[in-house]
Design a protein around this motif. Sequence first.
Motif, PDB file in Angstrom:
ATOM      1  N   HIS A  49     -34.523  46.300  25.780  1.00 55.77           N
ATOM      2  CA  HIS A  49     -33.196  45.910  25.275  1.00 55.77           C
ATOM      3  C   HIS A  49     -32.955  46.231  23.796  1.00 55.77           C
ATOM      4  O   HIS A  49     -31.846  46.021  23.300  1.00 55.77           O
ATOM      5  N   LEU A  82     -33.703  44.680  21.055  1.00 55.24           N
ATOM      6  CA  LEU A  82     -33.148  43.520  20.356  1.00 55.24           C
ATOM      7  C   LEU A  82     -34.021  43.016  19.207  1.00 55.24           C
ATOM      8  O   LEU A  82     -33.545  42.274  18.354  1.00 55.24           O
ATOM      9  N   CYS A 101     -35.479  40.086  14.039  1.00 61.66           N
ATOM     10  CA  CYS A 101     -34.332  40.776  14.627  1.00 61.66           C
ATOM     11  C   CYS A 101     -33.147  40.685  13.666  1.00 61.66           C
ATOM     12  O   CYS A 101     -33.220  40.010  12.645  1.00 61.66           O
ATOM     13  N   LYS A 121     -27.270  38.795  14.547  1.00 57.11           N
ATOM     14  CA  LYS A 121     -26.349  38.704  15.685  1.00 57.11           C
ATOM     15  C   LYS A 121     -27.067  38.623  17.039  1.00 57.11           C
ATOM     16  O   LYS A 121     -26.460  38.227  18.035  1.00 57.11           O
ATOM     17  N   ASN A 122     -28.349  38.966  17.106  1.00 58.60           N
ATOM     18  CA  ASN A 122     -29.080  38.960  18.380  1.00 58.60           C
ATOM     19  C   ASN A 122     -29.819  37.666  18.682  1.00 58.60           C
ATOM     20  O   ASN A 122     -30.370  37.513  19.778  1.00 58.60           O
ATOM     21  N   ARG A 155     -28.923  35.555  21.945  1.00 58.74           N
ATOM     22  CA  ARG A 155     -29.244  36.324  23.156  1.00 58.74           C
ATOM     23  C   ARG A 155     -30.758  36.371  23.379  1.00 58.74           C
ATOM     24  O   ARG A 155     -31.237  36.225  24.508  1.00 58.74           O
TER      25      ARG A 155
END
Length: 167
Positions: free
Chosen positions: A24, A26, A49, A52-53, A56
């Motif tokens: 992914h 991420l 990371c 914004k991730n 998720r």
Amino acid sequence: NNDQFSLCAGIIGVELNSLLRTKHHLVYGVSVQSYITTSVNLLMITGSCVDKNVMRILDMCLHYMVEHQHPKHLVPEKIIYAEKGRFAMAEYGRIRTSIQLAEYYQSFFTMYAKMNASVPLAELNVPFVGPEHLLRNIESASAVDVRKMFQMIDVSKAVYGYIGKHK
């Protein structure tokens, strides 16, 4: 079994890196450590990371843990086999001095005392086993044993932390 819990942590690290980084894209990386004390076995997952991730990634980690606790889910044997090899190499490289050997026996005694918490420490008959016992224990771990380790993880008690550039 605490040795197998450590093996399970290694498997989680391999699979989460594959899922979150390779598949992914991420995370920059994920690492998983297991800590074993007399009162709790702790699994710590860390990674890095972009901000914004984060949500998720947390959702995917929780889904991964729950999915691996399912009675019909088994980790592929090739992943278990590879992690057993990494674990054995790390163990052979870890115990080189008398201090490292003493730390090994201290962690073994802690684990044994935890498993026999109802017995007073003065009456505990701790068997004398060396690092080779640990490696035999890891070598005998099966996919069913790994699933049992996953099932011991109480996801409802998970604690999350986040350090970011924003918010």
